[in-house]
Every structure is written in structure tokens, then in C-alpha cells.
Design an enzyme around this catalytic site. Structure first.
Site, PDB file in Angstrom:
ATOM      1  N   LYS A 115      47.196  43.843  62.575  1.00  0.00           N
ATOM      2  CA  LYS A 115      46.487  44.414  63.719  1.00  0.00           C
ATOM      3  C   LYS A 115      46.555  45.937  63.742  1.00  0.00           C
ATOM      4  CE  LYS A 115      46.718  40.473  66.842  1.00  0.00           C
ATOM      5  NZ  LYS A 115      47.070  39.986  68.207  1.00  0.00           N
ATOM      6  N   LYS A 207      40.102  33.215  59.711  1.00  0.00           N
ATOM      7  CA  LYS A 207      40.200  32.523  60.993  1.00  0.00           C
ATOM      8  C   LYS A 207      39.026  32.903  61.894  1.00  0.00           C
ATOM      9  CE  LYS A 207      43.368  31.980  64.904  1.00  0.00           C
ATOM     10  NZ  LYS A 207      44.584  32.490  65.538  1.00  0.00           N
ATOM     11  N   LYS A 210      37.312  36.487  67.734  1.00  0.00           N
ATOM     12  CA  LYS A 210      36.410  37.231  68.618  1.00  0.00           C
ATOM     13  C   LYS A 210      36.072  38.600  68.038  1.00  0.00           C
ATOM     14  CE  LYS A 210      39.245  35.230  72.226  1.00  0.00           C
ATOM     15  NZ  LYS A 210      40.552  35.502  72.782  1.00  0.00           N
TER      16      LYS A 210
END
Length: 346
Positions: A115, A207, A210
Site C-alpha cells: 500500500k 484480487k 475498489k
């Protein structure tokens, strides 16, 4: 290790635009688990602050996720449903556990690296440290089981390590206060059934997320029938027919993903799905998947829309859930303060 009564804890971040992966990997399972376990379901709004966020959006998405819980069938009278920031003990216990967790443990967390990307120096401390807050979320209720996806298993292992170290570090005080050989349980993961990790419709190696730039990579829970049909029919596949046996999916990630989605939505095994569609072309299978997906998601989307239109009702559910959760949280925190040596109001 002492015997703990079974309790399930799970949290969902209010980051908006919940998708099919959230439904199959979390919400659908939450509904099933409430039939067999006492459960605490939390909208983890403190975690949503680890990345830059808009306050108005956070308020809206917190209510949307709560609406999704309810629309999917979670019973707020049977289970505590609340947003994390209403129960201050989450943050309070996180500090105690920060002082138990080791820097080397956090340095091994792969999600922070993913991230934060290359510019880690500018990442927030919260993004680096949020696995400890996640451990506090679970241990605050002395939960024994946590439904997690494959990508969260590492964080649950960290929660177990923190619990074990706390139990070891304060063993004398824990035993003295009648908790036996452990105050915190070592929570177990609940990973079960097909489609525990739903992948992107455009790339079977990634995966469903969003944050994917392609709108065709995911199916939102609130997508209408036309959008669902379009996304499934455009989903990436390969030129070969569907295999007749599950082994034939091993080198075909996109086919494996779609079959897994069908299996999870229909409550069947992948083998059973292939028994019906194996040997056929993807076009027929995709048509059947569209029908199944719309049948499952349309009632949820309709109920979510109704609930979101009444924010006062949602807020009252969150207040009631937090009041019930706080009863457990305050007892855990009071005992923790005693164990670590804080002088506090008895």
C-alpha cells in the site's frame, strides 16, 4: 491455554463501493456465522484514516457499509453492529499492544509494503501500525475466531503473536487475577468454502479491488442487472472450453475465478459446477452466471437503497451496537489495566 467461550469478531473498512468480493468473502459468511456463533460486526472507521480521506465521504460510507450488513441479513438485535470509533477502548488497547508488539514483526507485514509503494517515507504511521489496531479490535472482545481472507492471514498471525507475548510478559498478574495461563485467546482464522478470495474480472492473478482503474474489473453490490451482465460478459477468459474436472482449472486463473464465483453464489462446489458446465463454451456459462449474480445481488441492492435513505435508523443501530460492545470492551480494558499495573478507578 485457558478455555475461552467462542466469539467471532470481524470488521469491514468503510471505503465505499462494496463489491462481489466483499459479499462472497465476508458479508455472506457473516450471515451464515450468526447462526452458529455469537458475533460482533464492526465498521472499522479508524482504519479508514490510514490513507487520506474526505470526512463527508467517511460518514456516508460508514452508513453504507452498515446498510450492507443489514441488507445481506445480519441481525443487529442478535449481534452487535457498530462503528469502531464509538468504542474508545479500541484505541486505548491499541496503545498497550503497541508496547507489546515488536518492530521486527511489523517490518514483515507485506500489506504495508504494497500500500505504501516506493514512497514509504511519506506513508502515515497509522498505515504502518494498523495491524496492531486490528489486533486490538479482536482482542478487546477476547474473540476466538476471525473470518479473514488469504490476504489478512498474516495480520491475524500478528494478533496471535501479540496475545501470546502479552500472556507471557504478564503471566504472574494474569494468574494472580484468576485468568489461568492466558488472558487473551489466540484467535483462529475462519477461511472456508469456494471464492474465499475473489479475483479481478480482467486479471485472474489480481484480487478484485475498489482501487482497480478498470470499472470492468469488479461487480459492485449496487450494480444494476445491465451493468452486471456487461461486466460478466466482458470478463477475461481463454479460448478453451470449461474443463470437466477441477484439476483443469489449475493453470487457468480466469476460468477458476468465474467457476469459484458461481460455486460460492450457488452454494455448490467447483466440481459440481463443472459437472454441469464442463466441456461447454464460456458464453453459455457466463449467461447462467449473469442470471445467478443478478438474482443474488438485486434484492441486497434494493434493500441497501431503502436503508441508506433513512440515516437516522442506521445511526440508531450503530448507537445500540456500540452500547452492547462497550460492555465487553470496558471489562476487558479494566482487567488489562489491572494486569499491566495502571492505577485507575476500580
Amino acid at each position: 491455554m485457558a478455555k475461552f467461550p467462542e466469539l467471532v469478531f470481524s470488521g469491514v473498512q468503510p471505503t465505499g463501493n462494496l463489491h462481489l468480493g466483499n459479499y462472497l468473502g465476508a458479508l455472506k459468511r457473516f450471515v451464515e456465522m450468526q447462526k452458529t456463533h455469537p458475533c460482533i460486526y464492526c465498521v472499522v472507521d479508524l482504519h479508514a484514516m490510514t490513507m487520506p480521506h474526505d470526512p463527508a465521504t467517511l460518514r456516508r460510507t460508514t452508513r453504507e457499509v452498515t446498510a450492507a450488513f443489514l441488507a445481506c441479513g445480519i441481525d443487529p438485535k442478535k449481534n452487535a453492529v457498530f462503528n469502531q470509533s464509538r468504542v474508545a477502548e479500541h484505541a486505548e488497547l491499541a496503545w498497550v499492544l503497541d508496547c507489546v508488539a515488536r518492530l521486527g514483526w511489523l517490518n514483515r507485514m507485506t500489506q504495508f509494503k504494497e500500500k505504501a509503494g516506493k514512497d514509504r517515507e511519506n506513508a502515515s504511521v497509522g498505515l504502518y501500525n494498523y495491524p496492531v489496531l486490528m489486533a486490538a479490535d479482536i482482542l478487546l472482545y477476547r474473540a476466538t475466531h476471525v473470518p479473514v481472507g488469504e490476504d489478512q492471514k498474516q495480520h491475524l498471525e500478528l494478533a496471535r503473536d501479540i496475545a501470546q507475548k502479552f500472556n507471557n510478559d504478564f503471566a504472574a498478574g494474569i494468574a494472580e487475577r484468576g485468568y489461568g495461563d492466558g488472558f487473551f485467546p489466540l484467535p483462529e482464522p475462519l477461511i472456508q468454502g469456494p471464492a474465499t478470495r475473489v479475483m479481478s474480472l480482467r486479471d485472474g492473478s489480481k484480487k478484485m479491488s475498489k482501487s482497480d482503474p478498470s470499472e470492468y474489473s469488479l461487480i459492485a453490490i449496487t450494480d444494476d442487472a445491465d451493468a452486471v451482465a456487461q461486466k460478466i460478459r466482458k470478463a477475461k477468459t481463454d479460448p478453451e472450453p470449461l474443463p470437466s474436472e477441477e484439476k483443469g482449472l489449475e493453470t487457468r486463473p480466469e476460468a477458476d475465478n468465474l467457476v469459484g464465483i458461481f460455486a460460492a453464489l450457488s452454494g455448490r462446489s467447483k466440481s459440481a459446477v463443472l459437472g454441469e458446465f464442463g466441456g461447454g463454451q464460456f458464453s453459455n456459462f457466463k449467461n447462467a452466471l449473469v442470471e445467478l449474480c443478478v438474482a443474488k445481488l438485486a434484492p441486497i441492492a434494493s434493500e441497501m437503497k431503502r436503508l441508506v435513505a433513512d440515516p437516522g435508523h442506521i445511526d440508531q443501530i450503530l448507537v445500540d451496537g456500540a452500547d452492547r460492545a462497550r460492555v465487553i470492551a470496558s471489562e476487558t480494558m479494566k482487567a488489562t489495566k489491572d494486569i499491566v499495573g495502571f492505577v485507575h478507578r476500580p
